[in-house]
Design an enzyme around this catalytic site. Structure first.
Site, PDB file in Angstrom:
ATOM      1  N   ASN A   1     -10.624  -2.375   2.027  1.00  0.00           N
ATOM      2  CA  ASN A   1      -9.883  -2.495   1.075  1.00  0.00           C
ATOM      3  C   ASN A   1     -11.292  -1.948   0.583  1.00  0.00           C
ATOM      4  O   ASN A   1     -12.358  -2.367   0.908  1.00  0.00           O
ATOM      5  CB  ASN A   1      -9.731  -3.824   0.675  1.00  0.00           C
ATOM      6  CG  ASN A   1      -8.028  -3.572   0.389  1.00  0.00           C
ATOM      7  OD1 ASN A   1      -7.413  -2.587   1.023  1.00  0.00           O
ATOM      8  ND2 ASN A   1      -7.834  -5.058   0.548  1.00  0.00           N
TER       9      ASN A   1
ATOM     10  N   HIS B   1       0.721  -1.227  -0.169  1.00  0.00           N
ATOM     11  CA  HIS B   1      -0.343  -0.172  -0.265  1.00  0.00           C
ATOM     12  C   HIS B   1       0.956   1.069  -0.283  1.00  0.00           C
ATOM     13  O   HIS B   1       0.680   2.321   0.877  1.00  0.00           O
ATOM     14  CB  HIS B   1      -1.002  -0.052   1.497  1.00  0.00           C
ATOM     15  CG  HIS B   1      -1.826  -0.999   0.962  1.00  0.00           C
ATOM     16  ND1 HIS B   1      -3.434  -0.707   0.620  1.00  0.00           N
ATOM     17  CD2 HIS B   1      -2.041  -2.716   1.875  1.00  0.00           C
ATOM     18  CE1 HIS B   1      -3.857  -2.295   0.873  1.00  0.00           C
ATOM     19  NE2 HIS B   1      -2.947  -3.044   1.530  1.00  0.00           N
TER      20      HIS B   1
HETATM   21  C1  HEM Z   1      -2.688 -11.139   7.171  1.00  0.00           C
HETATM   22  C2  HEM Z   1      -2.511 -10.081   6.247  1.00  0.00           C
HETATM   23  C3  HEM Z   1      -1.584  -8.821   6.276  1.00  0.00           C
HETATM   24  C4  HEM Z   1      -0.898  -8.173   6.491  1.00  0.00           C
HETATM   25  C5  HEM Z   1       0.225  -8.969   7.510  1.00  0.00           C
HETATM   26  C6  HEM Z   1      -0.567  -6.798   6.172  1.00  0.00           C
HETATM   27  C7  HEM Z   1      -0.076  -5.914   6.875  1.00  0.00           C
HETATM   28  C8  HEM Z   1       0.311  -4.421   6.022  1.00  0.00           C
HETATM   29  C9  HEM Z   1       1.055  -3.379   6.305  1.00  0.00           C
HETATM   30  C10 HEM Z   1       2.735  -4.167   7.282  1.00  0.00           C
HETATM   31  C11 HEM Z   1       0.868  -2.519   6.498  1.00  0.00           C
HETATM   32  C12 HEM Z   1       1.447  -1.507   5.600  1.00  0.00           C
HETATM   33  C13 HEM Z   1       1.186  -0.314   7.541  1.00  0.00           C
HETATM   34  C14 HEM Z   1       2.393   0.423   7.197  1.00  0.00           C
HETATM   35  O1  HEM Z   1       3.679   1.164   7.086  1.00  0.00           O
HETATM   36  O2  HEM Z   1       1.810   1.379   7.433  1.00  0.00           O
HETATM   37  C15 HEM Z   1      -0.402  -2.841   5.309  1.00  0.00           C
HETATM   38  C16 HEM Z   1      -0.743  -2.024   4.695  1.00  0.00           C
HETATM   39  C17 HEM Z   1      -2.813  -1.843   4.678  1.00  0.00           C
HETATM   40  N1  HEM Z   1      -3.227  -3.000   4.559  1.00  0.00           N
HETATM   41 FE1  HEM Z   1      -2.440  -4.862   5.090  1.00  0.00          FE
HETATM   42  N2  HEM Z   1      -1.960  -6.902   5.516  1.00  0.00           N
HETATM   43  C18 HEM Z   1      -2.815  -7.892   5.425  1.00  0.00           C
HETATM   44  C19 HEM Z   1      -3.753  -7.544   5.245  1.00  0.00           C
HETATM   45  C20 HEM Z   1      -5.372  -6.218   4.221  1.00  0.00           C
HETATM   46  C21 HEM Z   1      -6.096  -7.049   4.557  1.00  0.00           C
HETATM   47  C22 HEM Z   1      -7.173  -7.967   4.651  1.00  0.00           C
HETATM   48  C23 HEM Z   1      -6.587  -5.449   3.989  1.00  0.00           C
HETATM   49  C24 HEM Z   1      -7.927  -5.382   3.457  1.00  0.00           C
HETATM   50  C25 HEM Z   1      -9.031  -5.079   5.037  1.00  0.00           C
HETATM   51  C26 HEM Z   1      -5.478  -4.616   4.640  1.00  0.00           C
HETATM   52  C27 HEM Z   1      -5.388  -3.234   4.413  1.00  0.00           C
HETATM   53  C28 HEM Z   1      -4.871  -2.710   4.194  1.00  0.00           C
HETATM   54  C29 HEM Z   1      -4.572  -1.318   4.020  1.00  0.00           C
HETATM   55  C30 HEM Z   1      -5.844  -0.024   3.783  1.00  0.00           C
HETATM   56  C31 HEM Z   1      -3.180  -0.750   4.256  1.00  0.00           C
HETATM   57  C32 HEM Z   1      -2.342   1.298   4.126  1.00  0.00           C
HETATM   58  C33 HEM Z   1      -3.039   1.305   5.329  1.00  0.00           C
HETATM   59  C34 HEM Z   1      -2.812   2.983   5.072  1.00  0.00           C
HETATM   60  O3  HEM Z   1      -3.553   3.576   4.391  1.00  0.00           O
HETATM   61  O4  HEM Z   1      -1.661   3.143   5.781  1.00  0.00           O
HETATM   62  N3  HEM Z   1      -4.248  -5.613   5.079  1.00  0.00           N
HETATM   63  N4  HEM Z   1      -0.649  -3.856   5.259  1.00  0.00           N
END
Ligand code: HEM
Length: 530
Positions: free
Chosen positions: A143, A65
């Site tokens: 999402n 992201h």
């Molecule tokens: C085990 C599964 C998942 C892991 C380990 C994971 C991990 C991460 C990590 C490490 C980031 C970066 C955060 C940052 O640097 O601030 C991130 C961002 C993000 N993840 Fe996940 N994620 C997972 C699943 C999902 C799912 C299922 C969704 C949807 C519901 C999702 C939505 C997001 C969004 C929207 C961001 C961006 C947040 C922002 O705008 O700063 N992720 N995720």
């Protein structure tokens, strides 16, 4: 002129350039040198400060992201969930009163590629909302699509490795993508969405949002229900064909950020309604899927969408880095009345977010204004890089930075409302869930698509899959056949007709006659809420 000490010449105005020590800068064009041809001197503090800050202008981008856009606004509660008072299900204060407003910050994003990648790429879109509630922050990190590829956090790093560019060539490779997906059949429902026009929303304003994972709501009696969150855009939903996306990308790779920014600047504030689906808090053996499985939709006819409030985005960030880049959202950030479910994927995510943010932004990332709650904070945490202030309560004895204490210091809060204390027992195991049902909903989704969406789906899949190893093609066709006879047949026929040299580029069956403009709002195809 700013007053200096008596009898001194004033050298500063309000707009005078200074360094971060407050020293006025009298020459910002030339380094200090021995004669005007050099050499330069090392005591040239202003130059060294300027260049060494520049050298550190980037923090690590988000591991996923990385490309995003943000905006401020507010959430307004309806006080109800459908026909019921919302208090029947949750005691979370932000939802209780009709008309109650809570400030929010939202960040939309794409997932796989880096910070300046085109916003037209086929990818899920992030939809993360930070609610600055009176009880502290609540982050709903969602999402655009309502489901996900996998259901166990253990698989997430492998999935992201496969989707991101090859470690040697640095090129994204559909063979690596399909290799992971063919070996992880739970991905097939999400693959069906992502390869359809739903995989390229026209912009951020005209897409849905979803919490994806299952959460809980807890009421004043300490009773819980399972909850799914959905954001419905008042602007309508619009998705792009592959061809339309390519036309936009040829001229503008920032179209979604630009669209959001310009809409807010002209006062055309985007709005979303927040709806929830509710299930009683149990395993629901009557369903052919597990309510904690994030690869599944909860059928709307059995679990209706109940409106609970709306969100309006009405202010652009004043600075991208300060607000959007440093914003930190996490699934663990809940307030009283909201809770986790046992969804093991959600629990894995919850560890990952604050862990990466301590690395990406720093140990004190929660002291930054964009991440700090808009209410008092009083902790005994102290120190770490870039600590900005001490989270001390007014009048607190500064010597007591621990708890409990008879001599003063901070006290625990009172528990308001009955505590929710679920009873959990079972053997510790490493096993996947029982009710996997990996392809059934993919078939339902395929049949629900409009005809042009199905045509796009098949042509997009053929375009990418035809470049892949035959074993992957066979496995993906088998999954499509299991989902729906026609889906499997059309994919098989499309692959049989595709050039074998991997030259199949533009997906087959795109809608023709679309004008090449840069604006996705004028392009795209409206869709019904999913
Ligand atoms: C085990 C599964 C998942 C892991 C380990 C994971 C991990 C991460 C990590 C490490 C980031 C970066 C955060 C940052 O640097 O601030 C991130 C961002 C993000 N993840 Fe996940 N994620 C997972 C699943 C999902 C799912 C299922 C969704 C949807 C519901 C999702 C939505 C997001 C969004 C929207 C961001 C961006 C947040 C922002 O705008 O700063 N992720 N995720």
């Amino acid at each position: 002129m700013i007053e200096n000490s008596k009898n001194q010449t004033n050298i500063e105005n309000e707009d005078t350039l200074t360094n971060r020590q407050g020293h006025p800068i009298t020459n910002n064009q030339n380094t200090r040198t021995v004669g005007n041809r050099g050499p330069a001197t090392l005591e040239n503090y202003d130059f060294i400060e300027k260049i060494s800050h520049f050298d550190r202008e980037r923090v690590p981008e988000r591991v996923v992201h990385a490309r995003g856009a943000g905006a401020h606004g507010y959430f307004e509660a309806y006080g109800t969930a459908g026909d019921d008072p919302v208090s029947k299900y949750t005691r979370a204060k932000l939802f209780q009163e009709k008309g109650k407003k809570t400030p929010v910050f939202v960040r939309f994003s794409s997932v796989i590629h880096g910070g300046h990648s085109p916003e037209t790429l086929r990818d899920p879109r992030g939809f993360a909302v930070k609610f600055y509630t009176e009880d502290g922050n609540w982050d709903l990190v969602g999402n655009n699509l309502k489901i996900f590829f996998i259901r166990d956090a253990m698989k997430f790093p492998d999935m992201i490795h496969a989707f991101k560019p090859d470690p040697i060539t640095n090129i994204q490779d559909s063979e690596r993508f399909f290799d992971f997906c063919a070996s992880s059949p739970e991905t097939f429902h999400m693959v069906t969405f992502v390869y359809s026009p739903w995989g390229i929303p026209a912009n951020y304003r005209m897409m849905q949002g979803s919490g994806v994972n299952t959460y809980k709501w807890v009421n004043n009696d300490g009773e819980a229900v399972l909850i799914k969150y959905h954001w419905e855009p008042k602007q309508g939903i619009k998705n792009l064909t592959q061809k339309e996306a390519e036309e936009i990308q040829a001229k503008n790779f920032n179209h979604a950020t630009q669209d959001l920014y310009e809409a807010i600047e002209r006062g055309d504030y985007p709005e979303w309604e927040l709806l929830v689906q509710v299930m009683s808090d149990d395993e629901h053996p009557e369903l052919d899927f597990d309510p904690l499985d994030d690869t599944k939709l909860w059928p709307e006819d059995q679990f209706p969408w109940l409106p609970v409030g709306k969100m309006v985005l009405n202010k652009n960030p004043e600075d991208y880095f300060t607000e959007v880049e440093q914003a930190a959202f996490g699934t663990g950030v809940l307030v009283d009345g909201l809770d986790f479910s046992d969804d093991k994927m959600l629990q894995g995510r919850t560890f990952s977010y604050s862990d990466t943010q301590r690395h990406r932004v720093g140990a004190n990332y929660l002291q930054l204004p964009i991440n700090a709650p808009k209410k008092r904070v009083a902790t005994n945490q102290n120190g770490g890089q870039m600590q900005y202030k001490v989270d001390r309560a007014p009048g607190q004895n500064p010597h007591i930075n621990y708890e409990p204490s008879i001599l003063g210091g901070l006290k625990e809060a009172e528990q308001i409302g009955k505590e929710y204390t679920p009873n959990i027992e079972g053997n510790l195991v490493r096993e996947s869930i029982d009710r996997q049902s990996n392809t059934k909903q993919a078939g339902e989704t395929y049949r629900r698509f409009e005809e042009w969406e199905r045509t796009e789906l098949i042509s997009n899949l053929v375009s990418d899959l035809s470049k892949c190893d035959q074993r992957l093609q066979d496995k993906m066709v088998a999954l499509a056949e299991e989902a729906d006879e026609e889906y499997g047949r059309l994919l098989r026929e499309g692959l049989a007709k595709a050039p074998k040299d991997g030259s199949s580029q533009a997906p087959l069956g795109n809608k023709d006659g679309v004008n090449a403009t840069e604006n996705a709002v004028e392009k795209g195809h409206e869709a019904e809420p999913y």
